[in-house]
Design an enzyme around this catalytic site. Sequence first.
Site, PDB file in Angstrom:
ATOM      1  N   GLU A 173      -2.090   6.237 -41.635  1.00 30.55           N
ATOM      2  CA  GLU A 173      -0.821   5.653 -41.190  1.00 30.55           C
ATOM      3  C   GLU A 173       0.138   6.672 -40.568  1.00 30.55           C
ATOM      4  O   GLU A 173       1.217   6.933 -41.112  1.00 30.55           O
ATOM      5  CB  GLU A 173      -0.125   4.943 -42.349  1.00 30.55           C
ATOM      6  CG  GLU A 173      -0.951   3.837 -42.977  1.00 30.55           C
ATOM      7  CD  GLU A 173      -0.154   2.985 -43.961  1.00 30.55           C
ATOM      8  OE1 GLU A 173       1.037   3.264 -44.193  1.00 30.55           O
ATOM      9  OE2 GLU A 173      -0.727   2.023 -44.508  1.00 30.55           O
ATOM     10  N   GLU A 370      -6.962  -0.468 -46.462  1.00 30.09           N
ATOM     11  CA  GLU A 370      -5.999  -0.814 -47.505  1.00 30.09           C
ATOM     12  C   GLU A 370      -5.564  -2.252 -47.319  1.00 30.09           C
ATOM     13  O   GLU A 370      -5.328  -2.707 -46.201  1.00 30.09           O
ATOM     14  CB  GLU A 370      -4.722   0.053 -47.436  1.00 30.09           C
ATOM     15  CG  GLU A 370      -4.884   1.460 -47.911  1.00 30.09           C
ATOM     16  CD  GLU A 370      -3.582   2.254 -47.849  1.00 30.09           C
ATOM     17  OE1 GLU A 370      -2.490   1.649 -47.950  1.00 30.09           O
ATOM     18  OE2 GLU A 370      -3.669   3.478 -47.677  1.00 30.09           O
TER      19      GLU A 370
HETATM   20  C1  FCB Z   1       0.642   2.074 -47.486  1.00 31.30           C
HETATM   21  C2  FCB Z   1       0.294   3.476 -47.909  1.00 31.30           C
HETATM   22  C3  FCB Z   1      -0.221   3.586 -49.318  1.00 31.30           C
HETATM   23  C4  FCB Z   1       0.498   2.658 -50.270  1.00 31.30           C
HETATM   24  C5  FCB Z   1       0.591   1.268 -49.708  1.00 31.30           C
HETATM   25  C6  FCB Z   1       1.263   0.266 -50.611  1.00 31.30           C
HETATM   26  O1  FCB Z   1       1.550   2.106 -46.448  1.00 31.30           O
HETATM   27  O2  FCB Z   1      -0.694   3.995 -47.061  1.00 31.30           O
HETATM   28  O3  FCB Z   1      -0.133   4.927 -49.689  1.00 31.30           O
HETATM   29  O4  FCB Z   1       1.704   3.172 -50.645  1.00 31.30           O
HETATM   30  O5  FCB Z   1       1.253   1.296 -48.487  1.00 31.30           O
END
Ligand code: FCB
Length: 472
Positions: A173, A370
């Site tokens: 990210e 994620e």
């Molecule tokens: C993302 C991050 C991760 C976590 C999630 C909830 O943006 O990559 O580290 O904090 O959010």
Amino acid sequence: MRAEAAPAVAEPAFPDNFLWGVSTAAFQIEGATTMDGRAPSIWDAFCERPGKVAGGDTGEPGADHYRRMPADVELMGELGVGAYRFSIAWPRVRPDGADVNPAGLDFYERLVDTLLNAGITPWPTLYHWDLPQALEEHGGWRNRDTAYRFAEYASAVLERLGDRVESWTTLNEPWCSAFLGYGSGRHAPGRTEPRAAVAATHHLLLAHGLATAVIREQAPRAAAGVTLNLFPVNVADPDDPADVEMGRRIDGLQNRIFLDPLLHGGYPEDVLGDLAPFGLPELIAPGDLEIIGAPLDMLGINYYRDLNVSAKPDERSGRPSEWVGAETVSFPKRGLPQTDSGWDINAGELTGLLLRLHEEYPRLPLYITENGAAFPDRLTAEGTIEDTDRVAFIDAHLRAAHAAIERGVDLRGYFHWSLLDNFEWAEGYAKRFGLVHVDFNTQRRTPKASASWYSRVMKDNGLRQESDDRAR
Ligand code: FCB
């Protein structure tokens, strides 16, 4: 009512070899911030600034994973996890940004070997936001030199682990690192300088490209990729040209500013124009775009929510903003259900996002690296956590992902965020994202109901009808 809400596909099975995993990140779980030669990162420094992190929380105790790693890997084995996405801490490996600290590498070597022995695929990310503070003092991501330091750090990691790891991710990210770190200051290093956010964007992309070259050189058979947080952009009033224009601008700032240089060889013209007042064109040195746009083997997508964008002011407007050059943007509420983070739950948008990537950036294997949600998990009198809201969340997102696969998208894996409750950045320890509950006083781990549910999904390689009923 339940029957009406039943999905069109009752029992989605995922493709053979679909990778089922869980995700974490070093600073969020490791603790042990001063052990074995680790030096402070920008997050350690940020946590010390009053009012920056909820509750004054810091990287200690984390989930004490640095000390409890073998037991945590054992737990993953019991759950039947196929792959473990973790990050390597730059401030352990090159603590002051320069010299290599072998003790820092030892930890990740032990982790990788423990995973391999347990039959779990290691899926490391080289940078999940923990820049050595020493480098921030030389300008951090504002300074082009940091990209070259990142490549050196990557080289030290690849030298140690390149013979065992088959899949490398450079950055997690970069949008957050650049725009939250240097634009709105909501994340470390907490700067509020629009031009710095833009410089950080370009230097992070360059760092990715340079590290990709290191991976190609030192681990020629390994896969290389990057993880982006991508947001479908919904325009609040499609009949309002100002809203439509704001939608274009935000899609550019959030998504295409990374996707296009990585996958199409250059920044989009409209983004270059939007960010010309902030110096983007001058940052691009000859050869940069070739380095940044080197072919990748996979794209990681972090999906949590979509954005509903308007140009009409609301209560969010006027804040110091990560939306460089578009500070009048607002995000009107739609009355959708939300997670404990206040994020709209809109799983269906994931299908559209995956289809868009498939169409606009074809032939690139995709992984959801994620996806997850914070909910106010409560321990029952019996000591269990019945997080049916999390089960419903995952179920809905897996169905949305499956719908994209059915329409031809080459989605190869899903990593749930997160294995453990952990340090949720500026929100501290209050927001719990784990499949496994962590008592931060005792470090006791308690798998939540979602852990056993997800364990079965991984085992079945799909969703069952009965799980739908439970999810609703
Ligand atoms: C993302 C991050 C991760 C976590 C999630 C909830 O943006 O990559 O580290 O904090 O959010």
